[in-house]
Design an enzyme around this catalytic site. Structure first.
Site, PDB file in Angstrom:
ATOM      1  CE1 TYR A  92      -3.873  -2.304   0.558  1.00 58.78           C
ATOM      2  CE2 TYR A  92      -2.424  -3.386   2.127  1.00 58.78           C
ATOM      3  CZ  TYR A  92      -3.564  -3.386   1.364  1.00 58.78           C
ATOM      4  OH  TYR A  92      -4.415  -4.471   1.391  1.00 58.78           O
ATOM      5  CG  ASN A 104     -10.545  -3.804  -7.663  1.00 59.06           C
ATOM      6  OD1 ASN A 104     -11.218  -3.638  -8.666  1.00 59.06           O
ATOM      7  ND2 ASN A 104      -9.519  -4.631  -7.624  1.00 59.06           N
ATOM      8  CB  CYS A 136      -6.981  -5.358  -5.112  1.00 62.29           C
ATOM      9  SG  CYS A 136      -8.445  -6.375  -5.035  1.00 62.29           S
ATOM     10  CG  HIS A 137      -5.031 -11.174  -5.767  1.00 59.39           C
ATOM     11  ND1 HIS A 137      -5.799 -10.752  -6.836  1.00 59.39           N
ATOM     12  CD2 HIS A 137      -4.032 -11.924  -6.280  1.00 59.39           C
ATOM     13  CE1 HIS A 137      -5.285 -11.246  -7.960  1.00 59.39           C
ATOM     14  NE2 HIS A 137      -4.205 -11.963  -7.644  1.00 59.39           N
ATOM     15  CD  GLU A 196      -2.025 -13.957  -9.254  1.00 58.54           C
ATOM     16  OE1 GLU A 196      -1.143 -13.188  -8.823  1.00 58.54           O
ATOM     17  OE2 GLU A 196      -3.108 -13.534  -9.730  1.00 58.54           O
TER      18      GLU A 196
END
Length: 124
Positions: free
Chosen positions: A61, A84, A92-93, A119
């Site tokens: 952030y 979002n 955003c993860h 991911e």
């Protein structure tokens, strides 16, 4: 209403469905969709920065706040990320808290952890 032609929502819906399926099958990490999220000017800037985070990395952030010109706006960045409207597609993860802590995800922390594992960013 007539939805024929280039404005046919089925074309866009089908593309999004296909790309999301490919993502969950591990065949896609970047989405190629025409997006028009609705938000404040600041939220749009934050979402644009979030959308630039490569699939194999994370950001914080605070780093996003610095990129937007104010290192003191990390909380405002977090608030914008929480709004979002297109989670996963605008990833955003991939945004973590201080010391890479997994924090804040409007879809639930367990889902954020799952996406990071999916991911191969978080290995556990």
């Amino acid at each position: 209403m007539d939805f024929e032609g280039p404005e046919d929502p089925d074309i866009h819906t089908e593309s999004a469905r296909t790309q999301l399926n490919e993502y969950f099958e591990g065949k896609r990490s970047i989405f190629h969709l025409t997006l028009h999220p609705i938000g404040t000017e600041f939220e749009l800037k934050v979402w644009n920065e979030v959308n630039k985070i490569p699939a194999t990395t994370t950001n914080s952030y605070g780093e996003i706040a610095k990129k937007l010109g104010s290192k003191n706006k990390a909380q405002a960045v977090g608030n914008a990320i929480g709004k979002n409207p297109i989670m996963i597609v605008i990833p955003c993860h991939r945004v973590l808290g201080v010391n890479n802590n997994i924090s804040g995800y409007s879809g639930g922390i367990h889902r954020k952890e799952w996406l990071l594992k999916h991911e191969k960013i978080l290995l556990l």
